[in-house]
Design a protein around this motif. Sequence first.
Motif, PDB file in Angstrom:
ATOM      1  N   TYR A 332       0.842  -1.207   0.000  1.00 27.06           N
ATOM      2  CA  TYR A 332       0.000   0.000   0.000  1.00 27.06           C
ATOM      3  C   TYR A 332       0.873   1.252   0.000  1.00 27.06           C
ATOM      4  CZ  TYR A 332      -4.251  -2.717   1.026  1.00 27.06           C
ATOM      5  OH  TYR A 332      -5.314  -3.584   0.962  1.00 27.06           O
ATOM      6  N   GLN A 333       1.934   1.244   0.807  1.00 28.00           N
ATOM      7  CA  GLN A 333       2.820   2.409   0.882  1.00 28.00           C
ATOM      8  C   GLN A 333       3.493   2.658  -0.462  1.00 28.00           C
ATOM      9  OE1 GLN A 333       3.482   4.251   4.081  1.00 28.00           O
ATOM     10  NE2 GLN A 333       3.940   5.699   2.435  1.00 28.00           N
ATOM     11  N   ALA A 334       3.994   1.581  -1.084  1.00 30.71           N
ATOM     12  CA  ALA A 334       4.680   1.720  -2.365  1.00 30.71           C
ATOM     13  C   ALA A 334       3.745   2.215  -3.456  1.00 30.71           C
ATOM     14  CB  ALA A 334       5.313   0.381  -2.762  1.00 30.71           C
ATOM     15  N   PHE A 335       2.560   1.620  -3.539  1.00 38.38           N
ATOM     16  CA  PHE A 335       1.603   2.038  -4.565  1.00 38.38           C
ATOM     17  C   PHE A 335       1.170   3.487  -4.334  1.00 38.38           C
ATOM     18  CE2 PHE A 335       1.472  -2.142  -6.229  1.00 38.38           C
ATOM     19  CZ  PHE A 335       0.781  -2.100  -7.421  1.00 38.38           C
ATOM     20  N   TYR A 336       0.977   3.856  -3.080  1.00 43.24           N
ATOM     21  CA  TYR A 336       0.576   5.234  -2.788  1.00 43.24           C
ATOM     22  C   TYR A 336       1.684   6.207  -3.192  1.00 43.24           C
ATOM     23  CZ  TYR A 336      -1.218   9.342  -0.413  1.00 43.24           C
ATOM     24  OH  TYR A 336      -1.685  10.614  -0.151  1.00 43.24           O
ATOM     25  N   ASP A 337       2.913   5.877  -2.842  1.00 41.98           N
ATOM     26  CA  ASP A 337       4.024   6.786  -3.119  1.00 41.98           C
ATOM     27  C   ASP A 337       4.320   6.896  -4.604  1.00 41.98           C
ATOM     28  OD1 ASP A 337       4.439   7.464  -0.451  1.00 41.98           O
ATOM     29  OD2 ASP A 337       5.737   5.751  -0.097  1.00 41.98           O
ATOM     30  N   ALA A 362      -8.298   6.966  -7.288  1.00 45.31           N
ATOM     31  CA  ALA A 362      -9.014   5.752  -6.887  1.00 45.31           C
ATOM     32  C   ALA A 362      -8.052   4.750  -6.250  1.00 45.31           C
ATOM     33  CB  ALA A 362      -9.706   5.124  -8.095  1.00 45.31           C
ATOM     34  N   ALA A 363      -6.860   4.637  -6.833  1.00 44.60           N
ATOM     35  CA  ALA A 363      -5.846   3.732  -6.282  1.00 44.60           C
ATOM     36  C   ALA A 363      -5.363   4.234  -4.926  1.00 44.60           C
ATOM     37  CB  ALA A 363      -4.672   3.611  -7.251  1.00 44.60           C
ATOM     38  N   GLN A 364      -5.144   5.533  -4.834  1.00 40.12           N
ATOM     39  CA  GLN A 364      -4.659   6.094  -3.570  1.00 40.12           C
ATOM     40  C   GLN A 364      -5.695   5.952  -2.459  1.00 40.12           C
ATOM     41  OE1 GLN A 364      -3.400  10.106  -4.764  1.00 40.12           O
ATOM     42  NE2 GLN A 364      -1.276   9.404  -4.638  1.00 40.12           N
ATOM     43  N   GLN A 368      -5.113   4.469   1.198  1.00 35.96           N
ATOM     44  CA  GLN A 368      -5.429   5.250   2.400  1.00 35.96           C
ATOM     45  C   GLN A 368      -6.435   4.524   3.284  1.00 35.96           C
ATOM     46  OE1 GLN A 368      -6.617   8.755   0.199  1.00 35.96           O
ATOM     47  NE2 GLN A 368      -4.853   9.932   0.951  1.00 35.96           N
ATOM     48  N   ASP A 369      -7.451   3.922   2.668  1.00 37.45           N
ATOM     49  CA  ASP A 369      -8.490   3.233   3.434  1.00 37.45           C
ATOM     50  C   ASP A 369      -7.959   1.997   4.154  1.00 37.45           C
ATOM     51  OD1 ASP A 369     -10.284   5.118   2.590  1.00 37.45           O
ATOM     52  OD2 ASP A 369     -11.289   3.851   1.106  1.00 37.45           O
TER      53      ASP A 369
END
Length: 418
Positions: A332-337, A362-364, A368-369
């Motif tokens: 999640y952290q990698a995809f968000y960043d 939408a991905a972020q 976050q959720d």
Amino acid sequence: MGSLKAVLKHPDDFYPLLKLKIAVKKAEKQIPSEPHWGFCYSMLHKVSRSFGLVIQQLNPELRDAVCIFYLVLRALDTVEDDTSIASDIKVPILIAFHKHIYDRDWHFACGTKEYKVLMDQFHHVSTAFSELKKGYQDAIEDITMRMGAGMAKFICKEVETIDDYDEYCHYVAGLVGLGLSKLFHASGTEKLFSDSISNSMGLFLQKTNIIRDYLEDINEIPKSRMFWPREIWSKYVNKLEDLKYEDNSEKAVQCLNDMVTNALIHIEDCLKYMSELRDPAVFRFCAIPQIMAIGTLALCYNNIEVFRGVVKMRRGLTAKVIDRTKTMADVYQAFYDFSSLLKNKVDMHDPNAKTTLNRIEAAQKICQDSGTLSNRKSYIVKREPSYSPALIALLIIILAILYAYLSANRSNKIKVTL
């Protein structure tokens, strides 16, 4: 290991690179002694060292099945890629390839370098395949049959529409996702995922590769087949090869961004798939390539260099991803960043800017959720700090000492041997 220049520019790459180097060497030493298995694992490391490394972290039974699955599909892909083979010869081989994996005497001369060796000595792969459990054999045969038929279809068919693009990517990569899901389930480690969500795992990786490899593919001699769909590129240029010319730079970048935006649609399925994996080794096996894909898309987006040279994640960053991807929170952290990095590059004048932002956000939101994002700025996308000359000098000294130590050990081994 990464180049000295890259390590000096990113000193915190050094330790992950060193760990990766040690892990690769350790994996290479664990190659089985039986000739056919020795060939298969040696070949695996030659055609994909990083992939070979994550495969060898799986439990032994599943590891063998995935290794053979990968080599069978690499061999099938070698036949498809060899432009020197006439279509009337190539198509029947692709269609019948699933039968050849049962024939220990079958081989076919094609490909270059290590891929030629794989094809010349394919009997080793067939022998290893014969030792797998029937559940694994059935899954590998089924996917090979479907993939070969799909490849044969597109030998005689251009990728015109986005639907064609999705269909081609399904045959060459989505089916890999389906096959892996079947192998995971057969091993007893995972539930059987739906075809739809498994397909997205493959499409996300394949579309990233197609985008990244534009220049290499378009310049290949003899001419390689291209898989950017006409429905997308014809909005910007008259011929696909026109994208590489400097006069078309603005349109080329817009087309590139359109392609990246298309790939982003698969992120939700990919995150869902990974979040439901239970076995830690299977999780890492799936997660590391997916993080590499979103990272590569972030680098390619709005980047004219895709049409000028090679755009890929530096080896040190790859080593960090391999070293630090252990839990879904890391994903999640990698995809968000990486999606944040991509979001910061969106030009609101780009024709697809709104759609791009919608898919990124939408991905972020999914990330976050999850409630797992940290407040720190991730190692993945942060700008590297400036390092003092003293620190750089210290790093050079450490490297010199390490090199001297390894050289001395090598000399001692030679003396003992003599």
